[in-house]
Design an enzyme around this catalytic site. Sequence first.
Site, PDB file in Angstrom:
ATOM      1  N   CYS A 179       0.807  -1.230   0.000  1.00 18.26           N
ATOM      2  CA  CYS A 179       0.000   0.000   0.000  1.00 18.26           C
ATOM      3  C   CYS A 179       0.839   1.280   0.000  1.00 18.26           C
ATOM      4  CB  CYS A 179      -0.925   0.034   1.215  1.00 18.26           C
ATOM      5  SG  CYS A 179      -1.691  -1.536   1.617  1.00 18.26           S
ATOM      6  N   HIS A 315      -2.741   7.996   6.608  1.00 22.78           N
ATOM      7  CA  HIS A 315      -3.007   6.735   5.916  1.00 22.78           C
ATOM      8  C   HIS A 315      -4.493   6.425   6.058  1.00 22.78           C
ATOM      9  CE1 HIS A 315      -1.941   2.994   4.046  1.00 22.78           C
ATOM     10  NE2 HIS A 315      -2.419   2.279   5.050  1.00 22.78           N
ATOM     11  N   HIS A 355      -9.522   3.013  -0.847  1.00 24.14           N
ATOM     12  CA  HIS A 355      -8.102   2.696  -0.730  1.00 24.14           C
ATOM     13  C   HIS A 355      -7.597   2.239  -2.093  1.00 24.14           C
ATOM     14  CE1 HIS A 355      -4.292   1.331   0.499  1.00 24.14           C
ATOM     15  NE2 HIS A 355      -4.607   0.765   1.657  1.00 24.14           N
TER      16      HIS A 355
END
Length: 490
Positions: A179, A315, A355
Amino acid sequence: MTDTQGTEIAVIGMAGRFPGAANAAEFWRNLANGVESISFFSKEELLSEGVSGDLIADPAYVGARGVIRDAEWFDAGFFGFAPRQAEVMDPQHRLFMECVWEVLESGGYDPQRYPGAIGVYAGASMSSYLLENLISNRNARGSSGGFETVIANDKDFLATGVSYRLNLKGPSITVQSSCSTSLVAVHVACQSLLNGECDMALAGGVSIVFPQKSGYVYREGGTRSPDGHCRAFDAKAGGMVSGSGVGVVLLKRLDRALEDGDHIRAVIRGSAVNNDGNLKVGYTAPSVEGQSAVIREAQAVAGVDPATITYVEAHGTGTRLGDPCEISALTQAFHAGTDRKRFCAIGSVKTNIGHLDVAAGVAGLIKTVLALENRRIPASLHFERPNPEIDFDSTPFFVNDTLAEWPEGPTPRRAGVSSFGIGGTNAHVVLEEAPQLESAPDSRARHLVVLSAKSAVALARATSNLADHLRASSETSLADVAHTLQVGRS
């Protein structure tokens, strides 16, 4: 800028495709208007994409995802691909190549005429196009050859494919850290510029999952949201929702950008990358110590007091474990330099677009650059009550839940951007607003505006786009426009 260290990096171009937005300008409009760009799919849409009826009927199945428009489109001839070559090419590679072209134009550079070396640092998600479309299609694989299919789909060839097609001669490296990939790519690109390995650098990432119209099965205690909404830092936070997207930034050393008269969008004061190691409950778990360390290191490299950072793009996955860990890590890092409380806004773009996997970090970076340019902080969506595991009153932070003016202070506006990868590779970047520069006075009464394209239709569209831009941007210097069109466009 009076307190420069000589290690600052200028962001001189940006391009991307995000859920609900075909470019950075549309992305900002959505952010400023508080738009959630998650799509929710009907049973018919899911069935048409091949999702099992039994799976759709599962009460725990959530048919939601952030999708990008026209992911199947590609101007193959523009980049010199035969139609059959393009057909077996992962759309992640196709769209990344298009965005690299766009970001070079955004920065005002024609790679064929630029005398310096341009590096490429980027990553992609696993090729679901290969798995879902090509492996089962023997005719497609047979006509192109096995190795050509690998080159057109494997992550290893993302960066070098762009360098070959656009004649870019700096380092060309695929970066992968789950990620955090695209923000790690930005960090590596900055280091390459500072080390003199290239004169400009492209950095970013791309993630497009096929079929795009698909969902997931919610599991209690997992990382996925029970209802398709990401509620970062909220008491109802139950996880994230996935999305597709691509983002690329064009970087140059600040001193060179100032000397070259580039349009500077923002300044990277410093960045850092580390890994958690194994001092955490499991491989996929976050680490307060690892995250705090990378934030402190980035702030030290940037040479800034954390008290001067007034926004953090987190995040922010909206998970019950991740959010409290992230605020704890940020608090440790900021409290090393200040004991002030609730002075720094915090938000997460994942509440808007989901995401984006390996493209998540660069999406957060682009959002923050746009916020610095517009001097406004977009709302982090779906925040009502704080996660009970987070005591914001004892931290430097508050969740920015409405579009807010970004007030001027004694230092330039500054922000942090975080991205943390499964497996523990953490990245943090400290951004600062661009220095205020004035264009040279216009000494001519008239300017020759030149346009070029590969077809009459494209030329007409380019002409129309330029006219629309000039009408909408009354403060734009026509002299600058004419110069860039002559020397900064192919």
